[in-house]
Design a protein around this motif. Structure first.
Motif, PDB file in Angstrom:
ATOM      1  N   UNK A  40      -2.855 -19.684   7.651  1.00  0.00           N
ATOM      2  CA  UNK A  40      -3.571 -19.779   8.877  1.00  0.00           C
ATOM      3  C   UNK A  40      -4.518 -18.444   9.034  1.00  0.00           C
ATOM      4  N   UNK A  41      -4.019 -17.177   8.476  1.00  0.00           N
ATOM      5  CA  UNK A  41      -4.396 -16.172   8.686  1.00  0.00           C
ATOM      6  C   UNK A  41      -5.366 -15.445   7.415  1.00  0.00           C
ATOM      7  N   UNK A  42      -6.450 -14.834   8.011  1.00  0.00           N
ATOM      8  CA  UNK A  42      -7.151 -13.941   7.147  1.00  0.00           C
ATOM      9  C   UNK A  42      -7.635 -12.961   8.021  1.00  0.00           C
ATOM     10  N   UNK A  95     -14.659 -12.447   1.251  1.00  0.00           N
ATOM     11  CA  UNK A  95     -14.788 -11.475   0.025  1.00  0.00           C
ATOM     12  C   UNK A  95     -14.388 -12.345  -1.259  1.00  0.00           C
ATOM     13  N   UNK A  96     -14.476 -13.289  -1.015  1.00  0.00           N
ATOM     14  CA  UNK A  96     -14.449 -14.134  -2.475  1.00  0.00           C
ATOM     15  C   UNK A  96     -12.753 -14.529  -2.678  1.00  0.00           C
ATOM     16  N   UNK A  97     -12.096 -14.225  -1.763  1.00  0.00           N
ATOM     17  CA  UNK A  97     -10.532 -14.517  -1.763  1.00  0.00           C
ATOM     18  C   UNK A  97     -10.465 -15.945  -1.394  1.00  0.00           C
ATOM     19  N   UNK A  98      -9.054 -16.772  -1.627  1.00  0.00           N
ATOM     20  CA  UNK A  98      -8.989 -17.909  -1.132  1.00  0.00           C
ATOM     21  C   UNK A  98      -7.897 -17.826   0.034  1.00  0.00           C
ATOM     22  N   UNK A  99      -7.882 -18.305   1.002  1.00  0.00           N
ATOM     23  CA  UNK A  99      -7.040 -18.280   2.476  1.00  0.00           C
ATOM     24  C   UNK A  99      -5.942 -19.373   2.065  1.00  0.00           C
ATOM     25  N   UNK A 136      -7.651  -4.732 -11.676  1.00  0.00           N
ATOM     26  CA  UNK A 136      -8.736  -3.930 -12.549  1.00  0.00           C
ATOM     27  C   UNK A 136      -9.969  -4.135 -11.853  1.00  0.00           C
ATOM     28  N   UNK A 137     -10.295  -5.262 -11.103  1.00  0.00           N
ATOM     29  CA  UNK A 137     -11.655  -5.103 -10.596  1.00  0.00           C
ATOM     30  C   UNK A 137     -11.560  -4.669  -8.993  1.00  0.00           C
ATOM     31  N   UNK A 138     -10.519  -4.707  -8.598  1.00  0.00           N
ATOM     32  CA  UNK A 138     -10.315  -4.343  -7.047  1.00  0.00           C
ATOM     33  C   UNK A 138     -10.938  -5.576  -6.254  1.00  0.00           C
ATOM     34  N   UNK A 139     -10.791  -7.039  -6.845  1.00  0.00           N
ATOM     35  CA  UNK A 139     -11.276  -8.114  -6.220  1.00  0.00           C
ATOM     36  C   UNK A 139     -10.103  -8.723  -5.382  1.00  0.00           C
ATOM     37  N   UNK A 140     -10.078  -8.964  -4.137  1.00  0.00           N
ATOM     38  CA  UNK A 140      -9.237  -9.895  -3.425  1.00  0.00           C
ATOM     39  C   UNK A 140      -9.163 -11.407  -3.939  1.00  0.00           C
ATOM     40  N   UNK A 141      -7.912 -11.715  -4.155  1.00  0.00           N
ATOM     41  CA  UNK A 141      -8.058 -13.136  -4.800  1.00  0.00           C
ATOM     42  C   UNK A 141      -7.246 -14.262  -3.723  1.00  0.00           C
TER      43      UNK A 141
END
Length: 437
Positions: A195-197, A188-192, A251-256
């Motif tokens: 080990x886990x996502x 979803x555009x986030x950085x891991x 604000x954007x509800x974007x996982x980072x």
């Protein structure tokens, strides 16, 4: 997305209003209207129990103002029909409505608490949460943003596992959007970062001045609706727990960014001071306190900073509560019925300085803003609560003088035919410019 902020909310976001209150819960959303005096009520979202009273989930109102003639008494009980696995609840930002969720039926009950704070009224029931959200199951944390309610889901309707999302509604109860948590197959555009996502979810908290939203992780419907003993004996079931905390752009509800926080991190509590850029969580299965903090480079990190009890004995840490001065973290452990006080003056080195047994089992804790009153309830989940004589179901009020907890009153929810006492929220006439009728 544009929000209209009240003068109070705008001041609070700038950090000028949050410390002026001398009551209220310290786990409340910073966007929420605050009680500025003694709380009058505690609303307890209560699970219906088979063979107890009307067996229905209900919102129980207890008078907690020591000056009241009804102090320590149940003054209201509003049943909602059936057993929905009542769990968490919270207010809208204007504090006029209390939203309460059911982890099994996925219903969300909306109560008017402003017209008559002593007698909440059920005004709306959301029954299409799963359909509207695109398959999210198990509405858990309900959290106020300006004009919005953010709801964390625990599961999904495809496999009843832990893959899930955040769901956003308007204060009027209208669906707005679904934000799925990152997984290895779709970040979803986030950085891991480890080990886990796993895409699991549980609680949500925000630091508006840092544009930060954090979510933690637990387990899916197939586990939380299973008998506790059966689940513990099932190796595959024990693998189905979350091990992550996710950093979001508020604000954007974007996982980072996805952090490794092994062992089911549950409640998140963020520091209140303007220069304290950190939040705490605790892990149920590994009995540790974790610090989610901003480093010298402005990046957010996760760090294991303390043990809770004896981790090898799995005391099962559940609810936590931070003090308004950021010096104390109360930590409840379900299995031994203990509440523990940690000195968190140095957030990187919490130290346990006090403990006391509350009951055979204990789950939720709510502390007043001035730190002088703490409230406890007993129930974890209907199928996870202890059995027999240890299945104590209570609401207890204590005073704290900085040295010891002193019980002020206790209500036996089984004896009063109310059910299993779970989550608490404070109410007050002062919020609405009123007084006792």
């Amino acid at each position: 997305m544009t929000f209209k902020l009240s003068t109070f909310t705008a001041a609070l976001m700038l950090g000028t209003a949050s410390l002026s209150a001398n009551a209220d819960e310290t786990c409340a959303s910073p966007y929420m209207a605050k009680i500025t005096g003694q709380e009058d009520f505690v609303y307890i979202w209560t699970l219906g129990a088979e063979g107890v009273g009307d067996e229905q989930d209900k919102l129980v109102t207890v008078d907690v103002n020591p000056k009241s003639k009804q102090y320590g008494k149940v003054i209201g009980s509003l049943s909602v029909g059936g057993r929905n696995e009542a769990h968490h609840s919270d207010f809208t930002d204007d504090r006029k409505f209390l939203w309460a969720g059911g982890l099994d039926t996925n219903k969300i009950f909306i109560f008017d608490v402003s017209t008559d704070p002593a007698k909440p009224k059920l005004t709306k029931t959301i029954t299409d949460f799963v359909a509207k959200s695109g398959g999210v199951v198990g509405p858990h944390s309900l959290y106020a943003l300006p004009g919005r309610m953010i709801i964390t889901g625990l599961s999904n309707n495809k496999d009843h596992g832990g893959r899930t999302a955040i769901v956003e509604y308007s204060n009027a109860g209208d669906y707005i959007a679904t934000y799925w948590l990152p997984t290895d197959s779709n970040m979803e555009g986030a950085i891991k970062s480890g080990k886990y996502a796993d895409g699991y979810n549980y609680d949500v908290r925000v630091l508006p001045r840092k544009n930060l939203m954090l979510t933690s992780s637990f387990t899916g419907w197939s586990n939380y609706m299973m008998d506790f003993g059966k689940m513990l004996a099932d190796p595959e079931a024990m693998k189905r727990f979350g091990n992550t905390v996710v950093q979001w752009d508020l604000h954007s509800r974007q996982p980072k960014k996805v952090f490794d926080v092994p062992g089911a991190p549950l409640e998140i509590r963020c520091a209140w001071a303007e220069d304290h850029n950190y939040c705490f969580t605790s892990t149920a299965l590994t009995s540790k306190i974790w610090l989610i903090h901003q480093d010298d480079k402005g990046e957010w990190q996760a760090k294991d900073v303390a043990d809770i009890g004896e981790p090898a004995k799995i005391p099962l840490p559940v609810d936590i509560s931070i003090s308004s001065d950021d010096k104390t973290l109360w930590v409840n452990t379900f299995m031994d019925g203990m509440t523990r006080r940690f000195d968190i003056s140095d957030p990187f080195h919490p130290k346990q300085v006090f403990e006391q047994k509350i009951g055979a089992q204990v789950n939720m804790v709510s502390s007043s803003w001035d730190g002088k009153r703490l409230y406890y309830t007993s129930s974890l989940l209907a199928n996870w609560d202890k059995k027999g004589a240890d299945n104590e179901q209570f609401f207890k009020a204590y005073s704290w003088d900085g040295i010891k907890l002193t019980e002020q009153f206790s209500i036996d929810f089984t004896k009063e035919k109310l059910g299993r006492a779970h989550q608490m929220r404070f109410g007050a006439y002062a919020l609405y410019g009123g007084s006792p009728k």
